[in-house]
Write a protein that holds these residues in place. Structure first.
Motif, short mmCIF file in Angstrom:
data_model
loop_
_atom_site.label_atom_id
_atom_site.label_comp_id
_atom_site.label_asym_id
_atom_site.label_seq_id
_atom_site.Cartn_x
_atom_site.Cartn_y
_atom_site.Cartn_z
N GLY A 190 0.78 -1.25 0.00
CA GLY A 190 0.00 0.00 0.00
C GLY A 190 0.80 1.29 0.00
N PRO A 191 1.84 1.42 0.86
CA PRO A 191 2.59 2.68 0.86
C PRO A 191 3.28 2.97 -0.49
CG PRO A 191 2.95 1.50 2.91
CD PRO A 191 2.19 0.56 2.01
N ASN A 192 3.89 1.96 -1.09
CA ASN A 192 4.54 2.20 -2.38
C ASN A 192 3.52 2.37 -3.50
OD1 ASN A 192 7.31 2.54 -2.03
ND2 ASN A 192 7.60 0.36 -1.68
N LEU A 193 2.34 1.79 -3.35
CA LEU A 193 1.28 1.99 -4.35
C LEU A 193 0.90 3.48 -4.41
CD1 LEU A 193 -0.88 0.66 -6.25
CD2 LEU A 193 -2.40 0.64 -4.26
N HIS A 194 0.72 4.06 -3.25
CA HIS A 194 0.38 5.49 -3.22
C HIS A 194 1.49 6.32 -3.87
CE1 HIS A 194 -0.77 9.46 -2.00
NE2 HIS A 194 0.37 9.60 -1.35
N ARG A 195 2.72 5.99 -3.53
CA ARG A 195 3.84 6.76 -4.10
C ARG A 195 3.90 6.58 -5.62
NH1 ARG A 195 8.61 5.85 0.45
NH2 ARG A 195 7.58 7.07 2.09
N TYR A 232 -5.91 4.17 5.69
CA TYR A 232 -5.01 4.30 4.54
C TYR A 232 -4.91 5.76 4.13
CZ TYR A 232 -2.88 3.33 -0.04
OH TYR A 232 -2.04 3.29 -1.14
N ARG A 233 -6.08 6.41 4.06
CA ARG A 233 -6.10 7.82 3.65
C ARG A 233 -5.28 8.67 4.62
NH1 ARG A 233 -11.52 7.48 2.84
NH2 ARG A 233 -11.97 8.62 4.75
N VAL A 252 -0.34 10.03 1.96
CA VAL A 252 0.04 11.40 2.32
C VAL A 252 1.18 11.84 1.39
CG1 VAL A 252 -0.66 11.14 4.73
CG2 VAL A 252 1.67 10.51 4.06
N THR A 253 1.43 13.12 1.35
CA THR A 253 2.50 13.63 0.49
C THR A 253 3.84 13.03 0.93
OG1 THR A 253 1.29 15.65 0.17
CG2 THR A 253 3.63 15.73 -0.35
N PRO A 254 4.54 12.35 0.03
CA PRO A 254 5.84 11.74 0.42
C PRO A 254 6.86 12.81 0.81
CG PRO A 254 5.05 10.82 -1.67
CD PRO A 254 4.17 12.00 -1.35
N THR A 255 7.55 12.58 1.92
CA THR A 255 8.61 13.51 2.36
C THR A 255 9.82 12.69 2.79
OG1 THR A 255 7.73 13.49 4.61
CG2 THR A 255 7.03 15.29 3.18
N LEU A 267 -8.47 1.09 -1.78
CA LEU A 267 -7.73 1.31 -0.52
C LEU A 267 -7.97 2.72 0.01
CD1 LEU A 267 -4.29 -0.47 -1.15
CD2 LEU A 267 -6.39 -1.39 -0.17
N LEU A 268 -8.13 3.67 -0.90
CA LEU A 268 -8.36 5.06 -0.48
C LEU A 268 -9.68 5.24 0.25
CD1 LEU A 268 -7.05 7.11 -3.54
CD2 LEU A 268 -6.14 7.15 -1.21
N GLN A 269 -10.56 4.26 0.10
CA GLN A 269 -11.83 4.35 0.84
C GLN A 269 -11.66 4.00 2.32
OE1 GLN A 269 -14.67 2.01 -1.36
NE2 GLN A 269 -14.19 3.14 -3.23
#
Ligand SMILES: N[C@@H](CCC(=O)N[C@@H](CS)C(=O)NCC(=O)O)C(=O)O
Length: 206
Positions: free
Chosen positions: A165-170, A197-198, A203-206, A191-193
């Protein structure tokens, strides 16, 4: 009470936070790693000799390696959870996706460090494009499986989704060339539902 050591912007820490939130388990999190430091102290190294994050403390037991932590939390604190079912074959199917994620870590890391952590002058766009091509091959494998499954290991959310999930968002966040992957995109939307997860992963990657 469980204690999770690790900064919230680490993809490996995010996995653990997401699981703890899905299971609604009480925990405290202590910022560590990156700019927070704390990982070079003898106390931290005694818990985790790698000096990386995350580390989980459960009473006098401490554990490192994010995927091992996920499995331990389910076994010790949520036995029978559908996220990590008991059936050997169902579990093995989830487990292989957790293992296969290791192949993505290097190319996805090149993209992440290139686009997020490097200044534009330091950025090696050739290396980023090559890494994106390699990562796309792995994401395409998931896309083909997700054509038949709502979630990575079947009809229900499992540790397999939590690991990817984390790398999917990125992957969808990065401004890179991405081949069409409609089933991957639909899974991401699914997943965003989920509030956890949201709030903690997308979140914006930093
Ligand atoms: N295989 C390890 C990798 C851990 C890892 O590389 N953690 C990174 C953050 S994602 C880290 O600790 N970086 C150094 C730091 O944050 O100080 C795991 O899954 O836990």
């Amino acid at each position: 009470m469980l204690t999770l050591w690790g900064r919230a912007n680490s993809s490996n820490v995010m996995k653990v936070i997401w699981l703890l939130e899905e299971l609604r388990l009480p925990y405290q999190r202590i910022d560590a790693g990156g700019a927070f430091g704390r990982t070079n102290t003898p106390e931290y190294r005694a818990m985790n000799p790698t000096g990386l994050v995350p580390t989980l403390q459960d009473g006098d037991f401490s554990l490192w390696e994010s995927n091992a932590i996920l499995r331990y939390i389910c076994d010790a604190h949520a036995p029978g959870t559908p996220l990590w079912p008991q059936s050997p074959r169902v579990r093995a199917n989830i487990d292989r996706w957790m293992e296969f994620h290791h192949t993505l870590v290097r190319p996805q890391g090149v993209i992440f460090f290139g686009l997020v952590r490097c200044s534009p002058e330091q950025r090696d766009m050739t290396a980023i494009a090559e890494a994106a091509k390699e990562a796309a091959r792995y994401w395409a494998i998931l896309d083909s499986v997700l054509a038949h499954n709502a979630y990575l290991a079947g009809d229900a959310l499992s540790l397999a989704d939590i690991v990817w999930g984390p790398n999917l968002h990125r992957w969808f966040f990065f401004a890179i060339e991405r081949p069409e992957a409609p089933h991957l995109r639909a899974w991401y939307e699914r997943l965003l539902q989920r509030p956890a997860y949201r709030q903690h992963v997308a979140v914006t990657p930093t």
